[in-house]
Each structure stands twice: as structure tokens, then as C-alpha cells.
Design a protein around this motif. Structure first.
Motif, PDB file in Angstrom:
ATOM      1  N   SER A 110       0.866  -1.025  -0.021  1.00  0.00           N
ATOM      2  CA  SER A 110      -0.030   0.055  -0.115  1.00  0.00           C
ATOM      3  C   SER A 110       0.881   1.234   0.057  1.00  0.00           C
ATOM      4  O   SER A 110       1.876   1.399   0.784  1.00  0.00           O
ATOM      5  CB  SER A 110      -0.806  -0.040   1.458  1.00  0.00           C
ATOM      6  OG  SER A 110      -1.593   1.211   1.168  1.00  0.00           O
ATOM      7  N   LYS A 127      -2.066   2.130   3.834  1.00  0.00           N
ATOM      8  CA  LYS A 127      -1.952   3.467   4.109  1.00  0.00           C
ATOM      9  C   LYS A 127      -2.992   4.273   4.511  1.00  0.00           C
ATOM     10  O   LYS A 127      -4.309   4.055   3.973  1.00  0.00           O
ATOM     11  CB  LYS A 127      -1.337   3.961   2.912  1.00  0.00           C
ATOM     12  CG  LYS A 127      -0.644   5.752   3.126  1.00  0.00           C
ATOM     13  CD  LYS A 127      -0.194   6.252   1.669  1.00  0.00           C
ATOM     14  CE  LYS A 127       0.616   7.360   2.079  1.00  0.00           C
ATOM     15  NZ  LYS A 127       0.899   7.947   0.865  1.00  0.00           N
ATOM     16  N   TYR A 161       0.741   4.294   8.572  1.00  0.00           N
ATOM     17  CA  TYR A 161       0.293   2.906   8.053  1.00  0.00           C
ATOM     18  C   TYR A 161      -0.348   2.080   9.178  1.00  0.00           C
ATOM     19  O   TYR A 161       0.192   2.322  10.540  1.00  0.00           O
ATOM     20  CB  TYR A 161       1.360   2.269   7.453  1.00  0.00           C
ATOM     21  CG  TYR A 161       1.723   2.640   5.895  1.00  0.00           C
ATOM     22  CD1 TYR A 161       1.259   2.125   4.815  1.00  0.00           C
ATOM     23  CD2 TYR A 161       2.670   3.928   5.882  1.00  0.00           C
ATOM     24  CE1 TYR A 161       1.709   2.597   3.501  1.00  0.00           C
ATOM     25  CE2 TYR A 161       2.954   4.362   4.541  1.00  0.00           C
ATOM     26  CZ  TYR A 161       2.566   3.807   3.501  1.00  0.00           C
ATOM     27  OH  TYR A 161       2.969   4.078   2.037  1.00  0.00           O
TER      28      TYR A 161
END
Length: 197
Positions: free
Chosen positions: A86, A105, A177
Motif C-alpha cells: 500500500s 496507508k 500505515y
């Protein structure tokens, strides 16, 4: 490299999960190009872990897929792995038993709208009553995805499921994240940060 001797080292025999994390600057002009670069980073992290843990060269390994699309090593089905990416971060989890991993994320989303559509009533209530509903949304989402990947059946069959088997470990792969690893039972999880590019 020499051939694999069938043992994935002390880490796997003890049931430990090893998660490799790598960040790489990804600036692409198109979404398609960004997706390609993220997948490439995921494969790079997978190859690094496979070589470091098992002495196997990832380029030489044949990857099969279950009927639900979960990848596995055809010649070494005893080595379980799962990849997620991500933003500019990719992770790969390795274990001696089925494993699922997901990272996300934290970006602006319609958290409440998505939660109402996909979360169980219990998770929805937890999110709405938390001090930071958006952060809680991403934490629940990564748990849901890691569970689905652990089971190997995909998201539609698992989202919003109240009763889940197994054990989940949450981690922060990078600031901004969130991540989650799902396995059959509680175990130790080792996070290995690879050098950033």
C-alpha cells in the motif's frame, strides 16, 4: 545457492511469523504504473525473505494458486507466505502454517460509509465509539483483510464475520500505515525492516 533441505530454520520450527517490511519511493504518473511498481516491490520483499530464511532464490520457485487464488510455493508447500502493499510500503509474512498479512496507508476515506457496508455490527460500534474513528477503521480493515488472506477464500466471504478463528497481531509498518498478521494461534511475530530505497 544450494538446494533447500526442507527445514525453514529455527524461526519456522518454533512457529514464529517473520514479516519483512520495505519502503521505496514510488512516484508514478498513472495508477496502473503505481500498481505495477507496488507489486514489484512486494515481489522484491518476498524474494529477500525467501533467500534469507530458506536459502531459496525466489526467481527459481514455481508459484501456484489455490482455487481461491492464494499463492503458494509448489515445490515447498511447507513454507507459507503472504504479501501486501500500500502506498510506498510492501510487506511479506513467512510462517510454517497458513498466514495472512495486510497493510494499509491511512488516506482520507468515507470510513463510516464503508464500515456500514462491510463491518460487523460489533466492529461498527467499536469504530463509532473510538476516540479516532478513522484510525480504528483502518485497524479493523487490515484485520479483516489479513483474516481473509489467512483463510485463503477472499474478502467477500469474510468481511463482517463476527466469529473469527485464529489469532491477529497488529503492527505499524511505517508512520501513517497500519498492518495486521493473522495465523492459527498466538505466536511470536518478528518484524524485519529492510533498508529504504
Amino acid at each position: 545457492m544450494s538446494g533447500y533441505d526442507g527445514s525453514a530454520g529455527e524461526q519456522f520450527s518454533s512457529g514464529q511469523v517473520i514479516v519483512y517490511v520495505k519502503k521505496k519511493s514510488i512516484s508514478a504518473v498513472s495508477k496502473k504504473e503505481q500498481s505495477r511498481l507496488q507489486s514489484e516491490l512486494g515481489r522484491e520483499v518476498f524474494r529477500h525473505g525467501l533467500l534469507e530464511l530458506c536459502g531459496l532464490e525466489g526467481e527459481r520457485e514455481i508459484i501456484g494458486k489455490t482455487s481461491f487464488g492464494k499463492p503458494y510455493l509448489i515445490r515447498h508447500p511447507e513454507i507459507h507466505y503472504n504479501i501486501s502493499h500500500s502506498g510506498s510500503v510492501a510487506v511479506c509474512a513467512f510462517a510454517s502454517c497458513p498466514v495472512g498479512v495486510d497493510i494499509q496507508k491511512k488516506v482520507p476515506v468515507s470510513a463510516e460509509k464503508m464500515a456500514r457496508r462491510f463491518f460487523s455490527a460489533k466492529d461498527m460500534e467499536v469504530m463509532l465509539h473510538s476516540d479516532d474513528p478513522e484510525d480504528t477503521f483502518f485497524r479493523i480493515w487490515t484485520r479483516e483483510e489479513s483474516y481473509a488472506k489467512w483463510e485463503g477464500r477472499g474478502l467477500p466471504d469474510n468481511l463482517g464475520c463476527e466469529k473469527k478463528e485464529g489469532w491477529c497481531f497488529e503492527f505499524v509498518p511505517e508512520e501513517g500505515y497500519c498492518g495486521a498478521v493473522w495465523v492459527e494461534k498466538e505466536t511470536s511475530v518478528r518484524i524485519c525492516l529492510l533498508p529504504e530505497e
